[in-house]
Design a protein around this motif. Structure first.
Motif, PDB file in Angstrom:
ATOM      1  N   ALA B  63       0.832  -1.204   0.000  1.00  8.08           N
ATOM      2  CA  ALA B  63       0.000   0.000   0.000  1.00  8.08           C
ATOM      3  C   ALA B  63       0.864   1.251   0.000  1.00  8.08           C
ATOM      4  N   ALA B  64       2.139   1.092   0.408  1.00 10.25           N
ATOM      5  CA  ALA B  64       3.031   2.252   0.454  1.00 10.25           C
ATOM      6  C   ALA B  64       3.534   2.623  -0.938  1.00 10.25           C
ATOM      7  N   LEU B  65       3.331   1.732  -1.915  1.00  9.95           N
ATOM      8  CA  LEU B  65       3.904   1.994  -3.234  1.00  9.95           C
ATOM      9  C   LEU B  65       3.295   3.222  -3.905  1.00  9.95           C
ATOM     10  N   ALA B  66       1.960   3.396  -3.761  1.00  9.22           N
ATOM     11  CA  ALA B  66       1.317   4.520  -4.435  1.00  9.22           C
ATOM     12  C   ALA B  66       1.862   5.867  -3.959  1.00  9.22           C
ATOM     13  N   PRO B  67       1.883   6.116  -2.630  1.00  5.96           N
ATOM     14  CA  PRO B  67       2.476   7.392  -2.211  1.00  5.96           C
ATOM     15  C   PRO B  67       3.937   7.547  -2.637  1.00  5.96           C
ATOM     16  N   ILE B  68       4.686   6.434  -2.688  1.00  7.96           N
ATOM     17  CA  ILE B  68       6.086   6.542  -3.101  1.00  7.96           C
ATOM     18  C   ILE B  68       6.190   6.930  -4.566  1.00  7.96           C
ATOM     19  N   LEU B  69       5.280   6.364  -5.371  1.00  7.23           N
ATOM     20  CA  LEU B  69       5.257   6.714  -6.791  1.00  7.23           C
ATOM     21  C   LEU B  69       5.013   8.215  -6.958  1.00  7.23           C
ATOM     22  N   VAL B  70       4.038   8.731  -6.214  1.00  9.53           N
ATOM     23  CA  VAL B  70       3.709  10.155  -6.312  1.00  9.53           C
ATOM     24  C   VAL B  70       4.870  11.010  -5.814  1.00  9.53           C
ATOM     25  N   ALA B  71       5.414  10.641  -4.644  1.00 10.41           N
ATOM     26  CA  ALA B  71       6.513  11.423  -4.078  1.00 10.41           C
ATOM     27  C   ALA B  71       7.729  11.378  -5.006  1.00 10.41           C
ATOM     28  N   GLY B  72       7.976  10.203  -5.604  1.00 10.18           N
ATOM     29  CA  GLY B  72       9.095  10.081  -6.532  1.00 10.18           C
ATOM     30  C   GLY B  72       8.904  10.995  -7.722  1.00 10.18           C
ATOM     31  N   PHE B  73       7.668  11.064  -8.225  1.00 10.41           N
ATOM     32  CA  PHE B  73       7.380  11.940  -9.358  1.00 10.41           C
ATOM     33  C   PHE B  73       7.674  13.394  -8.996  1.00 10.41           C
ATOM     34  N   LEU B  74       7.190  13.814  -7.820  1.00 14.95           N
ATOM     35  CA  LEU B  74       7.418  15.203  -7.401  1.00 14.95           C
ATOM     36  C   LEU B  74       8.909  15.473  -7.223  1.00 14.95           C
ATOM     37  N   ALA B  75       9.608  14.499  -6.630  1.00 19.92           N
ATOM     38  CA  ALA B  75      11.053  14.671  -6.435  1.00 19.92           C
ATOM     39  C   ALA B  75      11.747  14.807  -7.786  1.00 19.92           C
TER      40      ALA B  75
END
Lengths: 320, 291
Positions: B63-75
């Motif tokens: 479930a942590a993958l989705a926020p990581i995907l978003v945060a990675g995109f922003l980074a």
């Protein structure tokens, strides 16, 4: 005549200051200058690739670390003296760099840089698994090896003078290369490799030679440095930090100049001393180096020397 | 014999994740001709992202993958504006140094915060058993999720307007600009996607293996190997080459200590760079989205 040029004597003066400054009991100043000499050696030799030929060598620390390993191995296991061990280490690393450079000389630009990044990882992994060199635990030298040099105390001074000598040779090497046909070829590769090749510069050979030449003195410096500590292990020998610092120093002072790396090394060593004593920044050395490099690359790619030359164009006649 | 077969299958599962990581680097490379040297650090950021999210909220790892995907995109978008934007069109030396310096900052922050000790993400997922051999559930899940993400990327590139714009910019930036594509925004978007891929692959790796702040270097090297095998700027090639590298690791593991793998991979890297500068799997020069 090269002896008539003021810059030749300026280098000599720098070496004399390094040799004469620490006296007797002033061990602290000596250690600080020793580190500066190592920085200048690494940065000036890196500059042959980075500044002259325009090629980033991310793995320059491999030369230093491998030189250290060869030297420590020759002394500890084979029982050689310091000077032959360090010299042979330099030759061995330089030869290895030539062979490797010959292999990757067809690569250009980014691909070459990637290969040099891989070198560090690959060599470090190899040494960590290489049992004759102690694997991941490294090699300890017996304190008795300091005896032929007149005991540990005197040995440290001898190592210091030798390192200052290596630093001086590095500066002269940069100077002579820059004034030679070879250096002209390297600089033209840095400007435009295709044009250089069309005009008859043997670009692959020059790149391999520059890569190999930039390995020799750092390897000797590495040998002296790790003999001084009487201990070598993969994590210290191939420390990413030192490789990085050499790049930061070269860019800070001004790539492609000879004064630049020396000036950058001195300033960086001052900054580092200040950072290490400051509570807050002691852990953030890499961060500071990174931010510094980012700012230089983005806003002042010519470094300090570029700034000085723009401000006082006449300096160009005096400095290199 | 069965042991070797099991090792090979596991190699394929893990290799798929290497392929996903390499897609991140090859994507940025293909679109903007920049080698992203923060790649390793971004993989590590993904690893710590999953670790910290689980520690803080107790959500299951996947479930942590989705926020990581978003945060990675922003980074990634931030990375573009901080380090890459001014470097577009300048010598490769400059963009290399620029991304390298950001990498230093990230690694420096990481070591200052967490040191270099080993971290571990606990995932309880039943394995898949054949005879005496059990394939870890995490490895199967990681390979499945990699396939899902890769399919998503494919759909994005070929079925959406933005994806088509990315391909256009990769093919010819000036021409794309002329026909009205906002190239700068597309470059920032591509950088975001590339970093998101790196971060999410890091998160998947963290569910399989223990990691430290410095693990990024080894995985970055693997990504380079995969990239040169698959051809620069060729995401499909990266996925195939990732599986190939995983197969190789699976083949080698039963016969020699794991610590030699990095040496072998480096030798492979140099040999492929010299012998096949265009990549083993690509004929001629293929770029992102070129059919």
């Amino acid at each position: 005549m090269i002896l008539r040029r003021p810059f030749f004597w300026l280098i000599a003066l720098t070496i004399a200051v390094f040799a004469a400054a620490p006296r007797g009991a002033d061990v602290e100043l000596r250690e600080s200058l020793l580190l500066a000499a190592v920085y200048i050696t690494l940065a000036s030799n890196l500059n042959l690739m980075l500044g002259y030929a325009g090629y980033v060598n991310f793995g320059s620390i491999v030369f230093f670390g491998l030189g250290g390993y060869f030297c420590v191995y020759f002394m500890g296991t084979l029982g050689w003296g310091l000077v032959p061990a360090a010299l042979v280490a330099g030759v061995a690393v330089s030869a290895a760099a030539l062979v490797f450079g010959w292999g990757i000389l067809r690569l250009r630009g980014v691909h070459f840089a990637l290969a040099t990044i891989g070198v560090n990882e690959g060599v470090m992994a190899f040494v960590t698994n290489f049992q004759p060199w102690g694997g991941s635990t490294g090699i300890y030298l017996s304190p008795e090896l300091f005896q032929p040099l007149g005991g540990p105390r005197q040995a440290l001074w001898i190592i210091y003078y030798l390192l200052v000598g290596i630093m001086g040779i590095s500066l002269y090497l940069s100077y002579f290369v820059k004034r030679s046909k070879f250096g002209l070829g390297l600089l033209s590769i840095g400007q435009n490799e295709d044009a250089a090749a069309v005009l008859g510069v043997p670009t692959p050979r020059y790149k391999a030679l520059a890569y190999s030449a930039s390995a020799f003195l750092p390897a000797i410096a590495g040998g002296l440095y790790f003999f001084k500590g009487a201990f070598i292990q993969p994590a210290d020998a191939f420390d990413l930090t030192l490789s990085t610092e050499a790049i930061v120093i070269t860019m800070l002072g001004g790539q492609g100049t000879i004064v630049g790396p020396a000036l950058g090394a001195y300033l960086y060593e001052e900054l580092r001393g200040w950072l290490l004593t400051s509570e807050t920044f002691a852990n953030f050395q890499l961060v500071v180096a990174g931010v510094l490099l980012l700012l230089i690359v983005q806003f002042a790619p010519d470094g300090l020397m570029g700034f000085f030359y723009r401000r006082w164009p006449r300096l160009r006649r005096l400095l290199e | 014999m069965l042991g070797l077969a099991a090792s090979l299958v596991d190699g394929v599962l893990v290799g798929a994740v290497y392929g996903l990581a390499a897609m991140g680097i090859t994507f940025i490379w293909g679109v903007m001709d920049v080698v992203n040297l923060t790649h390793g650090a971004m993989i590590v950021a993904g690893m710590f992202g999953v670790y910290l999210l689980i520690a803080a909220t107790g959500v299951p790892a996947y479930a942590a993958l989705a926020p990581i995907l978003v945060a990675g995109f922003l980074a990634g978008v931030a990375l573009y504006w901080i380090a890459i934007h001014r470097m577009i069109g300048r010598p490769p030396l400059m963009s290399l140094l620029s991304t390298f310096s950001v990498n230093l900052v990230l690694i420096g922050l990481g070591t200052a915060l967490w040191g270099t000790v080993l971290f571990n993400v606990q995932v309880s997922l039943p394995g898949f058993r054949i005879g005496r051999y059990t394939f870890p559930g995490t490895h199967i899940m990681a390979a499945v999720l990699t396939a899902v993400i890769a399919a998503g990327l494919y759909l994005f590139l070929y079925r959406t307007r933005a994806g088509k714009a990315v391909r256009a910019v990769a093919a010819n930036r000036e021409a794309a600009e002329l026909v009205g594509i906002p190239t700068t925004r597309i470059l920032a978007l591509s950088c975001g996607l590339g970093v998101a891929l790196a971060a999410v692959s890091g998160a998947l790796i963290a569910t399989m293996f223990p990691f430290t702040v410095l693990s990024g270097d080894a995985y970055q090297l693997k990504s380079f190997v995969v990239t040169v095998l698959g051809g620069m700027g060729n995401p499909t090639g990266a996925l195939v080459a990732g599986v190939a590298l995983g197969l190789l690791e699976g083949l080698v593991t039963p016969f020699m200590p794991v610590s030699w793998i990095l040496v072998i991979e480096f030798v492979l890297f140099v040999v492929v760079l010299i012998a096949f500068p265009g990549g083993l799997l690509s004929v001629g020069r293929r770029r992102v989205g070129a059919r």
